[in-house]
Each structure stands twice: as C-alpha cells, then as structure tokens.
Design an enzyme around this catalytic site. Sequence first.
Site, mmCIF file in Angstrom:
data_model
loop_
_atom_site.group_PDB
_atom_site.id
_atom_site.type_symbol
_atom_site.label_atom_id
_atom_site.label_comp_id
_atom_site.label_asym_id
_atom_site.label_seq_id
_atom_site.Cartn_x
_atom_site.Cartn_y
_atom_site.Cartn_z
ATOM 1 N N GLU A 103 -1.559 19.806 8.489
ATOM 2 C CA GLU A 103 -2.355 20.731 9.300
ATOM 3 C C GLU A 103 -1.517 21.922 9.741
ATOM 4 O O GLU A 103 -0.281 21.839 9.811
ATOM 5 C CB GLU A 103 -2.865 20.011 10.556
ATOM 6 C CG GLU A 103 -4.311 19.585 10.485
ATOM 7 C CD GLU A 103 -5.305 20.738 10.528
ATOM 8 O OE1 GLU A 103 -4.959 21.868 10.121
ATOM 9 O OE2 GLU A 103 -6.436 20.512 10.959
ATOM 10 N N ASP A 104 -2.199 23.016 10.056
ATOM 11 C CA ASP A 104 -1.502 24.164 10.632
ATOM 12 C C ASP A 104 -1.287 23.981 12.123
ATOM 13 O O ASP A 104 -0.230 24.306 12.640
ATOM 14 C CB ASP A 104 -2.257 25.473 10.338
ATOM 15 C CG ASP A 104 -3.729 25.408 10.733
ATOM 16 O OD1 ASP A 104 -4.243 24.301 10.985
ATOM 17 O OD2 ASP A 104 -4.366 26.469 10.784
ATOM 18 N N ASP A 107 -4.544 21.692 18.430
ATOM 19 C CA ASP A 107 -4.820 22.429 19.660
ATOM 20 C C ASP A 107 -5.405 21.447 20.667
ATOM 21 O O ASP A 107 -4.662 20.759 21.377
ATOM 22 C CB ASP A 107 -5.772 23.595 19.308
ATOM 23 C CG ASP A 107 -5.872 24.641 20.395
ATOM 24 O OD1 ASP A 107 -6.059 24.248 21.560
ATOM 25 O OD2 ASP A 107 -5.766 25.845 20.108
ATOM 26 N N PHE A 156 -3.862 31.563 22.178
ATOM 27 C CA PHE A 156 -4.461 31.650 20.852
ATOM 28 C C PHE A 156 -3.511 32.399 19.929
ATOM 29 O O PHE A 156 -3.096 33.517 20.226
ATOM 30 C CB PHE A 156 -5.816 32.353 20.916
ATOM 31 C CG PHE A 156 -6.636 32.148 19.677
ATOM 32 C CD1 PHE A 156 -7.357 30.977 19.489
ATOM 33 C CD2 PHE A 156 -6.665 33.122 18.685
ATOM 34 C CE1 PHE A 156 -8.100 30.780 18.332
ATOM 35 C CE2 PHE A 156 -7.410 32.926 17.520
ATOM 36 C CZ PHE A 156 -8.128 31.752 17.353
ATOM 37 N N ARG A 169 -4.756 35.405 8.502
ATOM 38 C CA ARG A 169 -4.171 34.184 7.935
ATOM 39 C C ARG A 169 -2.944 34.503 7.093
ATOM 40 O O ARG A 169 -2.078 33.664 6.909
ATOM 41 C CB ARG A 169 -5.196 33.477 7.034
ATOM 42 C CG ARG A 169 -6.398 32.889 7.752
ATOM 43 C CD ARG A 169 -7.161 31.992 6.793
ATOM 44 N NE ARG A 169 -8.527 31.697 7.224
ATOM 45 C CZ ARG A 169 -8.854 30.691 8.032
ATOM 46 N NH1 ARG A 169 -7.935 29.888 8.507
ATOM 47 N NH2 ARG A 169 -10.114 30.488 8.368
HETATM 48 O O1 LIG Z 1 -6.990 20.557 17.687
HETATM 49 P P1 LIG Z 1 -8.243 21.357 17.541
HETATM 50 O O2 LIG Z 1 -8.646 21.994 18.853
HETATM 51 O O3 LIG Z 1 -9.378 20.574 16.956
HETATM 52 O O4 LIG Z 1 -7.947 22.600 16.577
HETATM 53 C C1 LIG Z 1 -7.249 22.523 15.372
HETATM 54 C C2 LIG Z 1 -8.110 22.834 14.183
HETATM 55 O O5 LIG Z 1 -8.737 24.118 14.321
HETATM 56 C C3 LIG Z 1 -8.419 24.954 13.222
HETATM 57 O O6 LIG Z 1 -9.360 24.854 12.189
HETATM 58 P P2 LIG Z 1 -10.766 25.670 12.132
HETATM 59 O O7 LIG Z 1 -11.861 24.746 12.534
HETATM 60 O O8 LIG Z 1 -10.633 26.951 12.885
HETATM 61 O O9 LIG Z 1 -10.911 25.968 10.586
HETATM 62 P P3 LIG Z 1 -9.940 26.829 9.647
HETATM 63 O O10 LIG Z 1 -8.755 25.965 9.337
HETATM 64 O O11 LIG Z 1 -10.759 27.118 8.444
HETATM 65 O O12 LIG Z 1 -9.557 28.077 10.401
HETATM 66 C C4 LIG Z 1 -7.098 24.402 12.731
HETATM 67 O O13 LIG Z 1 -6.859 24.734 11.381
HETATM 68 C C5 LIG Z 1 -7.233 22.931 12.949
HETATM 69 O O14 LIG Z 1 -7.890 22.302 11.863
HETATM 70 O O1 HPA Z 2 -4.552 29.121 18.407
HETATM 71 C C1 HPA Z 2 -5.303 29.056 17.400
HETATM 72 N N1 HPA Z 2 -5.421 30.120 16.540
HETATM 73 C C2 HPA Z 2 -6.231 30.103 15.442
HETATM 74 N N2 HPA Z 2 -6.987 29.047 15.117
HETATM 75 C C3 HPA Z 2 -6.912 27.961 15.916
HETATM 76 N N3 HPA Z 2 -7.548 26.783 15.797
HETATM 77 C C4 HPA Z 2 -7.145 26.027 16.819
HETATM 78 N N4 HPA Z 2 -6.265 26.689 17.612
HETATM 79 C C5 HPA Z 2 -6.097 27.920 17.054
HETATM 80 MG MG LIG Z 3 -9.900 28.745 12.294
#
Ligand SMILES: O=P(O)(O)OC[C@H]1O[C@H](OP(=O)(O)OP(=O)(O)O)[C@H](O)[C@@H]1O
Ligand code: HPA
Ligand SMILES: [Mg+2]
Length: 184
Positions: A103-104, A107, A156, A169
């Site tokens: 994961e990236d 949060d 954020f 991104r």
């Molecule tokens: O711990 P959390 O509060 O659940 O947040 C984390 C998740 O939110 C983001 O994904 P997003 O749903 O924005 O999709 P993306 O990866 O396509 O941007 C991120 O890549 C994680 O998967």
């Molecule tokens: O801090 C953030 N930035 C972008 N996307 C996210 N999704 C969860 N937290 C974040």
């Molecule tokens: Mg996102």
Amino acid sequence: MNPADMGDDLERVLLSEEQINTRLDELAEQIDADYAGKDVLVVGVLKGAVMVMADLVRRLHTSVEMDWMAVSSYGSGTKSSGVVRILKDLDTDLIGRHVLIVEDIIDSGLTLSWLLANLRSRGPESVEIATMLRKPDAAKVEVDVRYVGFDIPNEFVVGYGLDYAEKYRNLPFVGTLAPHVYSA
Ligand SMILES: O=P(O)(O)OC[C@H]1O[C@H](OP(=O)(O)OP(=O)(O)O)[C@H](O)[C@@H]1O
Ligand code: HPA
Ligand SMILES: [Mg+2]
C-alpha cells in the site's frame, strides 16, 4: 514532475525522492530476509500503490508473483467514506499462498483492516502488509503492519502514488498542497 512544475501548488516536501529510495532499500532487505526460500504473492492496491509496488519488487531477490486489487474508499475527496468497494478483484487463488499486501498509505486504517479480513478469509498461508506511509494520529482502527516506510503527521499528502482529485500521483516525492488548491 518536479517541485518546479507545480507552480505555487506545493506547500512543502515531506519526503524527498532520495529519502524514499533509501527506505525502499531497507524494506526490501527486510522482506528478502523474512521470506527467504518462499514464493510470495505481492498484492498491490490500485491506484495509489503503483509506485511503491514497482519500486519495491524491483529491489527484491525473493521469487514473487504480482497481482492487483482496486478498492476505493476516498472517491475524489480528502476524507475516507469508510465504505470500501471492490472495483477490481484479484486474479489469483490465495489458498496456501504467502501474501504481501503493498500500500501507499494507511490513514484511518479502514481500507486495510477491511482488506486484511477479506484476504485472510480466502485461505492463504500468511498475509502481511507493507506500506510506504502511515499516519499514526489518524488511526480509527489499529492494523497490524509488518513493514512501514515512514510514519507521517496527520496531514493530507500527495505524490509517490497519492492523489488529490486524481492529480499529483506522478510526483517522485511526498508533499503537502497549498490551501488554495483545495478551495479552487
Ligand atoms: O487508511 P484509509 O483511511 O482507509 O486510507 C488509505 C487508502 O486510501 C487511499 O486509496 P483511495 O481510496 O484514495 O484510492 P486510490 O489508491 O485510487 O487513490 C490509499 O491508497 C489507501 O488505499
Ligand atoms: O493523505 C492522503 N493523501 C492522498 N490520498 C490519501 N488517501 C488516504 N490518505 C491520503
Ligand atoms: Mg486516492
């Protein structure tokens, strides 16, 4: 994309490309040591994990297969809705597999705690998590994470896979955005 390409949209750089690369080297070394002699199914969570997935697996000596899942809980905003939707499921059967979710960011933890339970129910031998970023002060649920790149403040952030409204991104670093971007 560089800081200079961002006009005045960038507030500050939180983690430089160099800091990220150094940490990736360390994480890959740890993962190689932990999975020595095993085949690993690395599961990237689209779209955010694309950068860390690509950069991490290229550093591994461990034998890996790669698969992808797309889930979404954020939509286009800056707050988790808490409702996780599967947009694309895995192609791979998890029975007996060593699964490493990449994961990236963690949060609120809502996405990963849901995903962990979901993948564990499919009969894998093991499931661990590697995340580049984690916000300890934002946790709504605790998630047991084996590999963490950096703990960051509860702000954020964008870059290195992370978006705001699908943009930024492709920044090679992690940074925060100027307030005017959100109100635009
Ligand atoms: O711990 P959390 O509060 O659940 O947040 C984390 C998740 O939110 C983001 O994904 P997003 O749903 O924005 O999709 P993306 O990866 O396509 O941007 C991120 O890549 C994680 O998967
Ligand atoms: O801090 C953030 N930035 C972008 N996307 C996210 N999704 C969860 N937290 C974040
Ligand atoms: Mg996102």
